[in-house]
Design a protein around this motif. Structure first.
Motif, mmCIF file in Angstrom:
data_model
loop_
_atom_site.group_PDB
_atom_site.id
_atom_site.type_symbol
_atom_site.label_atom_id
_atom_site.label_comp_id
_atom_site.label_asym_id
_atom_site.label_seq_id
_atom_site.Cartn_x
_atom_site.Cartn_y
_atom_site.Cartn_z
ATOM 1 N N LEU B 26 1.065 -1.208 -0.095
ATOM 2 C CA LEU B 26 0.030 0.105 0.040
ATOM 3 C C LEU B 26 1.016 1.264 -0.021
ATOM 4 O O LEU B 26 0.736 1.993 -0.844
ATOM 5 N N ASP B 30 1.267 5.342 -4.883
ATOM 6 C CA ASP B 30 0.930 6.621 -4.539
ATOM 7 C C ASP B 30 -0.721 6.959 -5.089
ATOM 8 O O ASP B 30 -1.185 8.007 -5.136
ATOM 9 N N ASP B 31 -1.558 5.752 -5.657
ATOM 10 C CA ASP B 31 -2.596 5.906 -5.845
ATOM 11 C C ASP B 31 -3.565 5.469 -4.753
ATOM 12 O O ASP B 31 -3.198 5.286 -3.819
ATOM 13 N N HIS B 32 -4.592 5.130 -5.327
ATOM 14 C CA HIS B 32 -5.691 4.474 -4.325
ATOM 15 C C HIS B 32 -5.972 3.143 -4.823
ATOM 16 O O HIS B 32 -7.330 3.031 -5.369
ATOM 17 N N PRO B 33 -5.366 2.077 -4.409
ATOM 18 C CA PRO B 33 -5.588 0.980 -4.978
ATOM 19 C C PRO B 33 -6.540 0.014 -4.508
ATOM 20 O O PRO B 33 -7.094 0.331 -3.291
ATOM 21 N N THR B 34 -7.256 -0.677 -5.351
ATOM 22 C CA THR B 34 -8.419 -1.640 -4.913
ATOM 23 C C THR B 34 -7.756 -2.801 -4.197
ATOM 24 O O THR B 34 -6.689 -2.984 -4.146
ATOM 25 N N VAL B 35 -8.694 -3.486 -3.487
ATOM 26 C CA VAL B 35 -7.912 -4.789 -3.036
ATOM 27 C C VAL B 35 -7.531 -5.610 -4.138
ATOM 28 O O VAL B 35 -6.350 -6.159 -3.831
ATOM 29 N N ASP B 36 -7.872 -5.787 -5.269
ATOM 30 C CA ASP B 36 -7.599 -6.627 -6.268
ATOM 31 C C ASP B 36 -6.242 -6.331 -6.829
ATOM 32 O O ASP B 36 -5.278 -7.023 -7.159
ATOM 33 N N GLN B 37 -5.780 -4.726 -6.752
ATOM 34 C CA GLN B 37 -4.575 -4.297 -7.324
ATOM 35 C C GLN B 37 -3.662 -4.403 -6.221
ATOM 36 O O GLN B 37 -2.489 -5.121 -6.310
ATOM 37 N N GLU B 40 -2.678 -8.302 -6.395
ATOM 38 C CA GLU B 40 -1.743 -8.628 -7.769
ATOM 39 C C GLU B 40 -0.309 -8.245 -7.087
ATOM 40 O O GLU B 40 0.783 -9.006 -7.311
ATOM 41 N N LYS B 43 1.012 -10.946 -4.491
ATOM 42 C CA LYS B 43 1.238 -12.098 -5.228
ATOM 43 C C LYS B 43 2.610 -11.997 -5.463
ATOM 44 O O LYS B 43 3.054 -13.241 -5.476
ATOM 45 N N ARG B 51 -6.739 -13.750 -1.451
ATOM 46 C CA ARG B 51 -7.409 -12.404 -1.564
ATOM 47 C C ARG B 51 -8.161 -12.093 -0.151
ATOM 48 O O ARG B 51 -8.181 -10.982 0.141
ATOM 49 N N TYR B 55 -8.275 -8.557 2.227
ATOM 50 C CA TYR B 55 -9.332 -8.071 2.828
ATOM 51 C C TYR B 55 -9.129 -7.995 4.284
ATOM 52 O O TYR B 55 -9.336 -6.896 4.776
#
Lengths: 156, 156
Positions: B26, B30-37, B40, B43, B51, B55
């Motif tokens: 995280l 410097d953006d606002h990543p989603t859970v899936d980003q 990735e 991983k 996943r 969460y």
DNA sequence: CTGCCTGCAAACGATTTGCACCAGC
DNA sequence: GCTGGTGCAAATCGTTTGCAGGCAG
């Protein structure tokens, strides 16, 4: 005197009973109802409505400028490791959220509401509008149904 | 020097590798990543993560004050028939959203960012904190998993 | 008539949960 | 060793979509 009717006419959209009832249900409340709350309200007057219709009616009403979403909704949650307080630009079309740090935003200080009613812990300013990309893309192209795709879903 | 470690110790929570890697992932963006980003990203370092763990780690990090959600997320969309621009009080605990109209909020005017970059169409101020009810309830009681229940779902 | 709209049921996608096992301390 | 964390798969829940009739203009 009927705003829904005049706006619908402008856009060549039919004025259906459902849309009218949904709008009235929304205006009759002074909170921020969910789709299901409105569904319950509307069912009283129209026992046959389906939830889908509420969804679609609201979507239309928002497009017509007669309603708003109160939460900047996105399909998925987004997180930020920057816990300092900073402000956001939210694009109305693509929902992209960017941080902003502009001098004029520093001048704002949140009110103290008296600790009894609502204790303000933090605040943020949301500027809504159109990002550079979406401005270029113009108002014609696809309203951008943004669903962050999940690469390979190991489907069941 | 290790914030995660010291805060975890305070709360008697173990410092797992997963939580550490999620936090680093995280902070690396410097953006606002989603859970899936983030999934990735994580991983790459931990091919075996699930996943679900992302969460749960994010949930914990938010509780620890090391991360934030950038969208005031709620399970369901909320609508408002009041299209005038007005501001919002958002309770951190129960997620309740109330309108607010306080004189000191009127003094704020949004910046013009130059129409090239981001065209500001509207703005709103979000005051985050604790509503009267949640203040009374204290910080002990249930963090309030708010899922607007759908009365009778005509189940399949 | 013609096109947009509705209702239904099924599909979808993000998030949550139950459970058995494993890891921090 | 005890407590809480993880991984997996299945369940949930809000929302969307495909399709067959219906209604507004």
């Amino acid at each position: 005197m009927d705003l829904l009717e005049s706006i619908s006419r402008e856009r060549n959209l039919p004025v259906t009973i459902q849309r009218r009832v949904v709008l009235n249900a929304l205006l009759d409340r002074d909170d921020h109802p969910t789709v299901d709350q409105l569904f319950e309200d509307v069912k009283v007057r129209m026992p046959g409505v389906s939830r889908t219709t509420i969804y679609r009616a609201l979507e239309t009403l928002v497009e017509l400028g007669l309603a708003r979403r109160t939460n900047h909704f996105e399909a998925s949650a987004r997180f930020d490791g920057n816990t300092d307080h900073h402000h956001h630009l939210v694009c109305r079309r693509c929902n992209h959220v960017a941080d902003i740090d502009h001098p004029s935003l520093k001048k704002f200080t949140p009110p103290h509401l008296g600790n009894t009613a609502f204790k303000v812990l933090d605040y943020s300013i949301h500027l809504e509008g159109l990002c550079a990309e979406c401005q270029k893309r113009g108002s014609k192209s696809a309203p951008k149904k943004q669903t962050a795709k999940r690469p390979r879903a190991l489907s069941r």
